[in-house]
Write a protein that holds these residues in place. Structure first.
Motif, PDB file in Angstrom:
ATOM      1  N   SER A  21      -5.812  -2.880  -6.771  1.00 37.76           N
ATOM      2  CA  SER A  21      -5.341  -2.364  -5.491  1.00 37.76           C
ATOM      3  C   SER A  21      -6.395  -2.607  -4.421  1.00 37.76           C
ATOM      4  CB  SER A  21      -5.052  -0.862  -5.626  1.00 37.76           C
ATOM      5  OG  SER A  21      -6.235  -0.157  -5.991  1.00 37.76           O
ATOM      6  N   ARG A  22      -6.296  -1.815  -3.379  1.00 40.23           N
ATOM      7  CA  ARG A  22      -7.255  -1.871  -2.276  1.00 40.23           C
ATOM      8  C   ARG A  22      -7.287  -0.515  -1.610  1.00 40.23           C
ATOM      9  NH1 ARG A  22      -4.052  -1.777   2.133  1.00 40.23           N
ATOM     10  NH2 ARG A  22      -1.898  -2.456   1.802  1.00 40.23           N
ATOM     11  N   PRO A  23      -8.397  -0.193  -0.935  1.00 44.88           N
ATOM     12  CA  PRO A  23      -8.411   1.069  -0.193  1.00 44.88           C
ATOM     13  C   PRO A  23      -7.350   1.063   0.901  1.00 44.88           C
ATOM     14  CG  PRO A  23     -10.630   0.194  -0.429  1.00 44.88           C
ATOM     15  CD  PRO A  23      -9.690  -0.884  -0.872  1.00 44.88           C
ATOM     16  N   ARG A  24      -6.786   2.218   1.152  1.00 48.82           N
ATOM     17  CA  ARG A  24      -5.784   2.350   2.205  1.00 48.82           C
ATOM     18  C   ARG A  24      -6.476   2.426   3.556  1.00 48.82           C
ATOM     19  NH1 ARG A  24      -1.254   6.832   1.445  1.00 48.82           N
ATOM     20  NH2 ARG A  24      -2.812   8.343   2.087  1.00 48.82           N
ATOM     21  N   HIS A  25      -5.898   1.766   4.544  1.00 47.81           N
ATOM     22  CA  HIS A  25      -6.402   1.843   5.911  1.00 47.81           C
ATOM     23  C   HIS A  25      -5.680   2.971   6.638  1.00 47.81           C
ATOM     24  CE1 HIS A  25      -8.393  -1.910   5.091  1.00 47.81           C
ATOM     25  NE2 HIS A  25      -7.242  -2.520   4.888  1.00 47.81           N
ATOM     26  N   TRP A  26      -6.446   3.737   7.413  1.00 44.28           N
ATOM     27  CA  TRP A  26      -5.851   4.889   8.088  1.00 44.28           C
ATOM     28  C   TRP A  26      -4.702   4.496   9.009  1.00 44.28           C
ATOM     29  CZ3 TRP A  26      -5.949   9.746   6.965  1.00 44.28           C
ATOM     30  CH2 TRP A  26      -7.041  10.300   6.280  1.00 44.28           C
TER      31      TRP A  26
END
Length: 442
Positions: free
Chosen positions: A21-26
């Motif tokens: 996955s990847r970190p979520r962007h605000w």
């Protein structure tokens, strides 16, 4: 699926999910189509999985835990997916109250990493998919699933619920959910499904109407706190609350709740009503059974006492609705006590509004700063000088100490407290996790 290798660390589990996955962007838009593609590569575990779906701004995790514990006491095999975790990611994958073996979670995460090319899920989306797959593989009778953020396009909104619960609507994440309380309410109401019973604790003007309109539009039977449900506190102490509930299930008096605070009574009212609704869906729980289970529920990190003399309470309140509930609980449960706060705050929060809700409840504050790995990647709390400046503007003369290290900040607060005082660690679940994990490890 579990191997016999060395047990992975919490950081290794975090990184294993990040590999898929990847970190979520605000500021990114949520995409439910992406989540459906993700579920498809895992065999669509959400299809046919009985679920209680719990959304809202505050109280989701507590309400979900209460529902799960009552159902377990009724003899059902129950999955529970809540957030955030305090020590390890395994806490988000509970079956019958036990977390998944970390070796199994590591294997499952690595398997998922080989399936997601071209999908690009966020970290939370991967965690949600893994949890639903785990519950399906574990043949649970029912899974209690907490919404991540919002509702309509949240990663969990692919489930097929037996009952939906919306705890409340507040102004957390407003900037990401349309910019107003009404748009937040519409997102929260997005978990209401055609013909599926919904239990709502949404009582504010305007936002309650949003929930009613959505329920009416899809012919979902609606039970509302304050209209159809009346929860009244009979007595409250620092040990728990005796209360009564009047509603479709009748008049239940003498209920006991170990989880503390008036806000937990509201959560419990919704949880009991959700369990009542499940009886018609083939999952009945006898009243004496759920009463006993509800009385024993504890919620880690929420108004949790970790030591005495001085008493140390940790509470993960981190947004205005939750901080307001904490302030009310401190007034009700600890009147007249000298209180020392250990406070951290996320950098994106309205510091003046958030801290203004609790600044008047403390006689001294130690400002600190956490560092953590979350669904948004590596993050740090607000610098301590910023917290100190906000507090000085709110309450000139309030003693504010700065200690960037959370454990050192806690130790400093202890040194400021007398044996009859209260030390309250709050402002962030990341801060609570750091302090709680050290305390419970000693």
């Amino acid at each position: 699926m579990t191997d016999t290798g060395p047990e992975p660390t919490p950081r290794e589990l975090y990184d294993a999910v990040l590999a898929s996955s990847r970190p979520r962007h605000w500021d990114e838009e949520f995409e439910l189509d992406r989540v459906r593609r993700l579920m498809a590569v895992l065999g669509d575990p959400q299809r046919g999985l009985p679920v209680v779906h719990v959304g809202g701004t505050a109280g989701k995790g507590s309400t979900a835990r209460m529902i799960a514990d009552m159902l377990r006491a009724g003899g059902y095999r129950v999955g529970l997916a809540t957030k955030p975790h305090l020590r390890s990611l395994t806490e988000r994958f509970l079956v019958d109250g036990r977390p998944i073996d970390p070796r199994e979670l590591l294997q499952r995460a690595r398997h998922l990493a080989g399936l997601v090319d071209g999908i690009g899920p966020t970290w939370f989306e991967s965690v949600s998919a893994l949890a639903l797959r785990y519950f399906a593989d574990s043949a649970v009778d029912v899974a209690v699933v907490e919404v991540g953020m919002g509702g309509t396009t949240d990663a969990t909104n692919v489930v097929e619920p037996l009952v939906s619960v919306i705890t409340n609507v507040g102004d957390d994440h407003v900037e990401h959910l349309g910019g107003s309380l009404l748009t937040v309410a519409r997102h929260k109401a997005g978990i209401i499904r055609p013909g599926v019973p919904v239990v709502s604790g949404v009582t504010g003007p305007g936002v309650a109407e949003v929930v009613r309109e959505r329920a009416a539009a899809v012919a979902a039977p609606l039970v509302e706190l304050g209209r159809d449900l009346i929860a009244e506190i009979e007595s409250a102490t620092a040990d728990g609350t005796r209360w009564r509930l009047s509603g479709p299930g009748g008049d239940r008096s003498g209920l006991w709740l170990r989880a503390r605070g008036a806000h937990q009574v509201r959560n419990a009212a919704l949880a009991v009503t959700a369990v009542d609704a499940l009886a018609a869906r083939g999952l009945p729980v006898a009243e004496p059974v759920w009463r006993a289970a509800l009385a024993a529920v504890t919620v880690p990190g929420r108004l949790e006492t970790l030591r005495r003399s001085p008493e140390v309470v940790v509470d993960g309140a981190h947004c205005p609705p939750k901080l307001e509930a904490l302030a009310q609980a401190l007034d009700e449960l600890y009147p007249g006590r000298r209180r020392i706060g250990v406070l951290a705050l996320a950098p994106g929060r309205d510091g003046r509004r958030s801290l203004g809700l609790v600044a008047g409840r403390f006689d001294a504050v130690v400002a600190t700063r956490y560092r953590a790995h979350t669904e948004f990647g590596a993050i740090s709390g607000r610098p301590t000088p910023e917290i100190a400046r906000v507090l000085d503007g709110l309450r000139p003369g309030l003693p504010v100490h700065e200690e960037p290290d959370p454990w050192a900040a806690y130790r400093l607060a202890l040194s400021l407290a007398g044996p009859d005082d209260l030390v309250c660690v709050t402002g962030s679940f990341n801060l609570v996790a750091e302090v709680r994990n050290r305390l419970t490890a000693d």
